[in-house]
Enzyme design. Structure first.
Site, PDB file in Angstrom:
ATOM      1  N   CYS A 168       0.825  -1.199   0.000  1.00 26.00           N
ATOM      2  CA  CYS A 168       0.000   0.000   0.000  1.00 26.00           C
ATOM      3  C   CYS A 168       0.866   1.258   0.000  1.00 26.00           C
ATOM      4  CB  CYS A 168      -0.949  -0.004   1.196  1.00 26.00           C
ATOM      5  SG  CYS A 168      -0.130  -0.142   2.789  1.00 26.00           S
ATOM      6  N   THR A 169       1.986   1.212   0.729  1.00 21.86           N
ATOM      7  CA  THR A 169       2.910   2.349   0.749  1.00 21.86           C
ATOM      8  C   THR A 169       3.577   2.523  -0.608  1.00 21.86           C
ATOM      9  OG1 THR A 169       3.343   2.027   3.105  1.00 21.86           O
ATOM     10  CG2 THR A 169       4.955   3.315   1.858  1.00 21.86           C
TER      11      THR A 169
END
Length: 450
Positions: free
Chosen positions: A233-234
């Site tokens: 997600c990062t």
């Protein structure tokens, strides 16, 4: 061996100065021979009546020794050079990598014209031409391509590998070669010593592993932290560091652009593509610091290499090989660490054997788990816990719980993954665990319910 040498690559001869040489050491009795050390390997017998002009390559036991060098990169080039200068004439080298232009500043057996070629083959060709007393045989491929009998054919194995997974595999394979007599003692003729060398910036280590006698590489696995990873997600949504941009290019962009092709971390073209895409993304998010070298470091988990560290560690490794082959001096027991960032400093210590090591001991490990845990959760624990397995398969004495291969058997046992341990096992029952990381070593686990 520099680019400015007009005779570069031409055959050379070993000169024996009056002050003495390795022949001097091998022909004189020693108060510090192998049998006098904490890790005795054999009794040293000085050579008799050796002419000072005798070639080291014709001296027993060096002439009969057969040594395998695993890896022909920064450390491997130094190892091959040191072995050549030490008179060990029968050497084989195995490496999968090809030569990249960034290797040329420290891997001195390679030249600009070698870029893109096999490291093992180029290194062997250079040594064979430069040192006519040497016979270096190259193997271009993975260490897993070779059967156990290949490793059993050597008197000593020197490892210059740069990743933990390959070192674990080699360690398990060579430990699995050891046979035992009727009393349960290891047969000395089946013990192939491993000398494990490693460098990290200005730090390095050399280690002697006698399979089933001393601690093995698996015993010290806790000293190597798991490889760093980044949350997807990062990477995809909120990149903050140059490493996030590089991971995005390699993990998410590459499969979309080349769905039928796997990223080849040894291909300069593939790595250039990843670098360029990562640089574009870094500019989009105003993140400085994306470089080609950092891209190589993130993708291949590379730590910047220092040529002088490679030279020091290689010298220590080949020194130990000479002592193991000739018994002329005390063997390292068992670990030497060099810390160049704080000066010319090193210290040695005994790395103790781990009582429940899955490779070099036959101890049954006990795991206390909830009866409501699923088999799939147990597999994840084996992967992410202290054992750090890759693809474990599980069986009991009477049934197969889950097998990773072949596909038909994996499909047949897949339904067990969602079942609880209480359905599949009795408390105290033993499991046999096999894993590609442990090669032909079987791990025994006793499962007890909390």
């Amino acid at each position: 061996m520099t680019n400015g040498d007009p005779n570069e690559g031409e055959p050379m001869e070993i000169d024996h100065p009056k002050r003495g040489s390795l022949l001097t050491l091998l022909s004189r009795p020693s108060p510090f021979a192998s049998e006098s050390g904490a890790l005795p390997m054999g009794e040293f017998e000085p050579m008799v009546a050796v002419a000072p002009t005798t070639s080291l390559a014709n001296v027993e036991p060096l002439a009969a020794a057969k040594v395998l060098v695993v890896g022909s990169g920064g450390l491997g080039c130094e190892l091959l050079k040191d072995l050549a200068m030490s008179g060990i004439s029968s050497v084989e080298v195995i490496d999968l990598d090809t030569i990249d232009v960034t290797n040329l500043n420290r891997q001195f057996l390679f030249r600009q014209t070698d870029v893109g070629s096999s490291k093992a083959k180029c290194a062997a060709a250079f040594i064979n031409k430069r040192c006519p007393w040497m016979t270096v045989v190259a193997h271009h491929g993975t260490i897993q391509d070779k059967p156990p009998s290949f490793y059993a054919s050597f008197n000593c194995i020197i490892s210059g590998l740069d990743n933990v997974e390959a070192r674990r595999w080699l360690n398990a394979t060579v430990c699995g070669l050891v046979q035992f007599d009727e009393d349960g003692d290891p047969d000395p003729t089946t013990i192939i010593p491993i000398i494990d060398g490693g460098t990290e910036g200005f730090s390095g280590q050399a280690r002697v592993i006698l399979p089933r006698i001393t601690s093995c590489f698996e015993c010290s696995l806790d000293a190597f932290p798991p490889q760093r990873s980044f949350p997807l997600c990062t990477i995809a949504e909120t990149p903050r560091r140059p490493e996030h941009c590089i991971a995005y290019a390699s993990i998410l962009q590459w499969p979309k652009e080349f769905p039928e092709k796997k990223l080849d971390t040894d291909s300069p073209d593939d790595m250039k593509w990843v670098y360029e895409k990562a640089l574009e993304r870094s500019k989009q998010y105003n993140i400085p610091g994306v470089t080609y070298m950092l891209t190589m470091g993130v993708i291949k988990n590379i730590i910047p290499a220092v040529a002088s560290t490679n030279a020091i560690v290689s010298a220590a490794c080949v020194n130990e090989a000479l002592k193991l082959l000739t018994f002329c001096s005390q063997t390292l027991n068992t670990y030497m660490m060099y810390m160049g960032s704080s000066g010319v400093y090193s210290h040695t210590f005994v790395y103790e054997k781990k009582d429940d090591c899955p490779v070099c001991t036959s101890t049954v490990r006990t795991m206390k788990l909830s009866r409501h845990l699923s088999l799939n959760q147990l597999l994840q624990e084996l992967k992410n816990g202290d054992l750090r397995l890759q693809s474990p398969s599980l069986t009991t004495a009477t049934k197969t719980l889950y097998m990773q291969k072949p596909p038909a058997l994996e499909k047949a046992t897949r339904a067990n993954l969602d079942k609880t341990l209480a359905v599949l096992l009795e408390s105290g029952e033993e499991l046999t665990v096999t894993d590609s990381m442990l090669e032909n070593i079987n791990l025994s686990l006793r499962i007890e319910f909390e």
